[in-house]
Scaffold this active site. Structure first.
Site, PDB file in Angstrom:
ATOM      1  N   SER A 310       0.815  -1.208   0.000  1.00  0.00           N
ATOM      2  CA  SER A 310       0.000   0.000   0.000  1.00  0.00           C
ATOM      3  C   SER A 310       0.848   1.257   0.000  1.00  0.00           C
ATOM      4  O   SER A 310       1.775   1.394   0.795  1.00  0.00           O
ATOM      5  CB  SER A 310      -0.927   0.014   1.222  1.00  0.00           C
ATOM      6  OG  SER A 310      -1.603   1.246   1.317  1.00  0.00           O
ATOM      7  N   ASP A 311       0.505   2.164  -0.907  1.00  0.00           N
ATOM      8  CA  ASP A 311       1.081   3.494  -0.897  1.00  0.00           C
ATOM      9  C   ASP A 311       0.724   4.177   0.415  1.00  0.00           C
ATOM     10  O   ASP A 311      -0.299   3.869   1.023  1.00  0.00           O
ATOM     11  CB  ASP A 311       0.487   4.304  -2.054  1.00  0.00           C
ATOM     12  CG  ASP A 311       1.569   5.024  -2.841  1.00  0.00           C
ATOM     13  OD1 ASP A 311       2.733   4.812  -2.531  1.00  0.00           O
ATOM     14  OD2 ASP A 311       1.218   5.781  -3.748  1.00  0.00           O
ATOM     15  N   LYS A 312       1.553   5.124   0.851  1.00  0.00           N
ATOM     16  CA  LYS A 312       1.250   5.870   2.078  1.00  0.00           C
ATOM     17  C   LYS A 312       0.414   7.106   1.776  1.00  0.00           C
ATOM     18  O   LYS A 312      -0.725   7.235   2.213  1.00  0.00           O
ATOM     19  CB  LYS A 312       2.541   6.286   2.789  1.00  0.00           C
ATOM     20  CG  LYS A 312       2.296   7.156   4.043  1.00  0.00           C
ATOM     21  CD  LYS A 312       3.581   7.610   4.662  1.00  0.00           C
ATOM     22  CE  LYS A 312       4.221   8.739   3.891  1.00  0.00           C
ATOM     23  NZ  LYS A 312       3.484  10.024   3.981  1.00  0.00           N
ATOM     24  N   THR A 315      -3.362   7.349   0.438  1.00  0.00           N
ATOM     25  CA  THR A 315      -4.011   6.043   0.518  1.00  0.00           C
ATOM     26  C   THR A 315      -4.237   5.671   1.980  1.00  0.00           C
ATOM     27  O   THR A 315      -5.365   5.545   2.440  1.00  0.00           O
ATOM     28  CB  THR A 315      -3.166   4.972  -0.185  1.00  0.00           C
ATOM     29  OG1 THR A 315      -2.941   5.375  -1.540  1.00  0.00           O
ATOM     30  CG2 THR A 315      -3.872   3.629  -0.186  1.00  0.00           C
ATOM     31  N   THR A 548      -1.076  -0.892  -4.669  1.00  0.00           N
ATOM     32  CA  THR A 548      -1.740   0.363  -4.986  1.00  0.00           C
ATOM     33  C   THR A 548      -0.718   1.343  -5.536  1.00  0.00           C
ATOM     34  O   THR A 548       0.453   1.311  -5.166  1.00  0.00           O
ATOM     35  CB  THR A 548      -2.404   0.978  -3.746  1.00  0.00           C
ATOM     36  OG1 THR A 548      -1.386   1.402  -2.820  1.00  0.00           O
ATOM     37  CG2 THR A 548      -3.321  -0.018  -3.068  1.00  0.00           C
TER      38      THR A 548
END
Length: 862
Positions: A310-312, A315, A548
């Site tokens: 997961s992107d930070k 997101t 993502t």
């Protein structure tokens, strides 16, 4: 238009015959749209007629077409009609359902179409970005995503090119400078001359390269394995029947026609269509949850996702800075410190995120008495912003910026310098961004204190991470930020503190460091290239990976991942490379998507099990009866009717109720084949006992015997669907959907009427038809009981063998990886192999989705 990239602005305007003040006329824009095409990266699409004809071209349609020719030659008009109906059903139904699904998905994707402002005939108009053409004059302002490549006209802009270059700092653009598709305007307003659209843009080539990353999905591999197994088994049995019947001097046309129809009935001709329709229905349900599916096979992949990268920013976090608790140094209190920072902030609509966060923390009414006489924004040379402020007769100055710069401005003594540096280090280690604030009264500057800023997690991020863990999905953080910031965010969303610098891990040969990284909670200082390599590393370990992303440089990694997820703020390139596009911020929708995908998997598993069992029962029983007893248990017409009456209602499996597994699920063909074989062989036993009873006690003529067996195969076959749709006793919840129930029972009743009234078959009495229904129901209870008991015993053993095989496959991949690889593709192969050898085997004995019947997640789909 690439030749104009290096041309001057005046030359480009002249070459494109465009007016910087008026733009193009509507008629000229329309003409150029026809010449250059829409401003999109078009996918190759088949013509509708060719797509329709493709459903009637291939091995299975050829068999049906050959059977229709033989029926015509032999003047068997009834059989000819039935075969033609089969051909239309197998081709037409699949085409209709998949066309509807494709149209629905296309309509949903069109809702993502971006908009653009352009000058048309001197008027500013908002149009679809796909209508832009070379020569258009764009109007760009803060917050816009640049929709085409071009050159600035007139004013200046600050543009974030991180989506294209990976560089996080905004770039200042002046008249004549190039702007590129997918970049974001951070501040300013300006016009731009469009030079390139669609594939003639800088990221057009990126998307073309992404198209080269083509890998078969686990779903496609499973479908092929099922198809090959059934085709091979059917071919062997049919060839055996043909050989024996020809040796018995049967008519070659009769034998060949029967063999062709039996082959068609045995091979799962509707398998791809049924599974595609099942996923299309799920895709429409996901669209209602704000997730748009662009690749149907991704639905099955999502069901098995074990790792979510997961992107930070934007997101897991809000992508907007928020003021945290400040550190007071020489200010009277917190209020004086924050107020001074607000007075030194830009209050225009184009303020940057830092100023927006500070102003959001101050009551607007408190700023009203103060007048800003002059304001100088932050710049990279001075490294602070300042303002001259008056209130009544008082005048003072305020400043905010880099803490060390303001220390020099205040001419701070060493103790103060040490205290401020210590606080800055403490805030940095905790993941906060520190900002100094100072005030000058008269000629003396006071160092008021430090502001701490953080991009806070979304309100639902911690819950989403917890839900993901509950679904057996490991969430790993990816960020280009420093390790301290990554740890801060990870701790606040429920992830651990084991954050690894991506570059160090990917270049490491140390097995211990590689092992630690593979179990890390996240990766910091990640570049776009690192993302691709991280995805590849996890895939080599046998994991199904979702990722993502939002930028152009994320596109290769999104394409490489088993499931690419474009977040709501993603560029067109990222969306084009993704399998699923999220239309709302955050990851909350992903959990719903995973649950829906797992329900879809259950429906596909149910159909695959039924189809294999039905083929085994039909072909093995018919072939065995012909070989051993020398009689045809059913006629060619009956076989064709069974195929039609099975395939039409079975489409409703796509709308059936089912459970969502609490763990990731994968295809375990050993499990599916064992389950289906048990059902199929038990069905052969039931049919054989009925045949023995009819021959020994009822002494029916051959024609009536064939009708009895036809009705038994139909009714019992449909009841097998009730057995395969759940992994427990067939009467347990969730119960069948009304659509499946109506479709199955109506075709059973239709088949019963065919047998009683003698439509195309010899008629049988009512009492015998009712007796066959009772016989099939009794066997349904027996079949369900045997299945539950046997598979509960065999399940752990089958899962262990599956894990052993997966481990062998992984070892084979490691041996392949030990050979030299092309530079730039992945890090040192020796390091890979060492790391994988040190890490525990990811192929668990507990195989999600393929364990024996037992507790599952209680959520159901109505």
């Amino acid at each position: 238009m690439r030749a104009l990239d290096d041309a001057s602005l005046d030359d480009a305007l002249s070459e494109l015959r465009s007016d910087a003040r008026r733009g193009l006329s509507a008629d000229e824009a329309k003409r150029r749209l026809e010449e250059y095409g829409p401003n999109v990266i078009e996918e190759e699409k088949k013509r509708p007629l060719l797509k329709l004809l493709s459903y009637f071209w291939g091995p299975i349609p050829w068999m049906l077409e050959a059977a229709s020719v033989l029926s015509g030659i032999g003047a068997r008009w009834e059989e000819l009609c039935i075969v033609l109906v089969m051909l239309l059903v197998n081709g037409g139904v699949g085409w209709w359902h998949e066309s509807r699904a494709a149209e629905a998905i296309e309509a949903l994707k069109n809702t993502l179409a971006p908009r653009a402002r352009a000058l048309r005939g001197g008027e500013r108009r908002t149009i679809d970005a796909r209508e832009l053409v070379p020569g258009d004059i764009l109007v760009l302002r803060r917050g816009d995503v640049v929709p085409a490549d071009g050159k600035l006209v007139g004013d200046e802009l600050s543009i974030d090119e991180s989506a294209l270059t990976g560089e996080s700092l905004p770039v200042d653009k002046r008249p004549g400078d190039a702007v590129y598709t997918g970049t974001a305007v951070k501040s300013g307003e300006a016009r731009a001359l469009v030079l390139g659209t669609g594939r003639n843009t800088r990221f057009g080539r990126t998307v073309e390269l992404v198209a080269g990353v083509q890998e078969r999905s686990h779903f496609q591999k499973a479908v092929l394995r099922i198809g090959y197994f059934l085709m091979a088994a059917t071919a062997v049995l049919v060839l055996t029947v043909v050989s024996i019947e020809l040796m018995r001097a049967q008519g070659w046309m009769d034998v060949l026609l029967f063999a062709l129809i039996l082959t068609v009935a045995g091979i799962p001709v509707a398998l791809p269509a049924v599974l595609s329709v099942t996923m299309a229905v799920g895709a429409r349900r996901l669209a209602a949850q704000k997730a748009i599916v662009s690749r149907l096979a991704a639905m099955e992949e999502l069901a098995g996702v074990e790792i979510l990268l997961s992107d930070k920013t934007g997101t897991l976090t809000l992508n907007q800075l928020e003021l945290q608790e400040p550190v007071v140094v020489e200010a009277r209190d917190r209020d004086e410190l924050v107020l001074a920072a607000a007075l030194a902030s830009d209050r225009s609509e184009e303020r940057d995120p830092i100023d927006a966060a500070i102003l959001a923390a101050v009551d607007v009414q408190r700023l009203a008495p103060f007048e800003i006489r002059s304001f100088r924004p932050f710049d990279s040379t001075r490294k602070y912003a300042g303002a001259q402020v008056t209130r009544g007769g008082d005048s003072f100055r305020v400043a905010k910026g880099a803490p060390q710069v303001l220390l020099r401005l205040c001419e701070a003594k060493e103790p103060l310098r040490d205290a401020v540096r210590s606080e800055v280090d403490r805030l940095g280690a905790a993941g906060f961004r520190a900002l100094g604030v100072a005030r000058q009264d008269g000629g003396t500057w006071r160092y008021l204190g430090l502001l701490s800023l953080l991009d806070p997690p979304r309100e639902d991020s911690a819950r989403v991470v917890e839900d993901a863990k509950a679904h057996g999905v490991d969430v790993r953080l990816l960020t280009g930020d420093h390790q301290a910031i990554a740890r801060q965010v990870a701790s606040r969303v429920g992830l651990g503190q084991n954050i690894v610098e991506a570059g160090d891990w990917l270049r490491s040969d140390d097995p211990r460091q590689v092992e630690r990284a593979m179990s890390a909670d996240g990766f910091s200082e990640v570049t776009p290239e690192d993302k691709y390599n991280i995805v590849e590393r996890f895939q080599r370990e046998g994991q199904i990976v979702a990722m993502t992303g939002d930028g152009v440089n994320d596109a290769p990694a999104l394409k490489k991942a088993d499931v690419g997820l474009a977040v709501s703020s993603a560029t067109d390139a990222a969306r084009a490379a993704s399998d699923i596009v999220l239309t709302e911020p955050g990851l909350g929708v992903i959990i719903g998507a995973i649950e829906e995908a797992r329900r879809i998997f259950e429906r596909m598993r149910s159909y695959a099990t039924f189809r294999i069992a039905e083929t085994t029962r039909m072909v093995l029983f018919v072939a065995g009866t012909i070989v051993l007893l020398g009689i045809y248990p059913v006629t060619a017409i009956m076989v064709a009717l069974l195929a039609i009456l099975n395939d039409i209602p079975i489409m409703t499996i796509a709308m059936d109720n089912t459970r969502s597994s609490a763990e990731p699920v994968r295809w375990n063909m050993r499990w599916v084949l064992a389950d289906a074989s048990l059902l199929g062989l038990t069905g052969v036993l039931a049919s054989s006992l009925l045949l023995w009873f009819a021959l020994s006690y009822l002494r029916l003529p051959v024609e009536e015997l064939q009708t009895v067996l036809f009705l038994k195969l139909l009714v019992a076959g449909h009841m097998t669907v009730y057995v395969t749709r759940v992994r427990d006793w067939f009467w347990r919840r969730p119960w069948p959907s009304w659509k499946l129930l109506v479709a199955l029972e109506s075709t059973q009743i239709l088949g019963t009427l065919v047998a009683i009234f003698g439509w195309l078959v010899a008629p049988i009495p009512w009492w015998l038809a009712l007796g066959l229904w009772g016989y099939a129901i009794v066997w349904m209870f027996l079949l369900s009981g045997v299945r539950v008991l046997v598979l509960r015993k065999l399940g752990p053993r089958l899962s262990a063998r599956h894990a052993e095989r997966a481990g062998a496959d992984r070892a084979e991949r490691e041996r392949a990886d030990s050979e030299p690889v092309a530079s730039g593709r992945s890090p040192d192969a020796a390091g890979d192999a060492a790391g994988r050898a040190a890490r525990p085997d990811p192929s668990r004995a507990r195989l999600p989705g393929n364990h024996p019947p037992g507790p599952q997640r209680p959520s159901e789909q109505r």
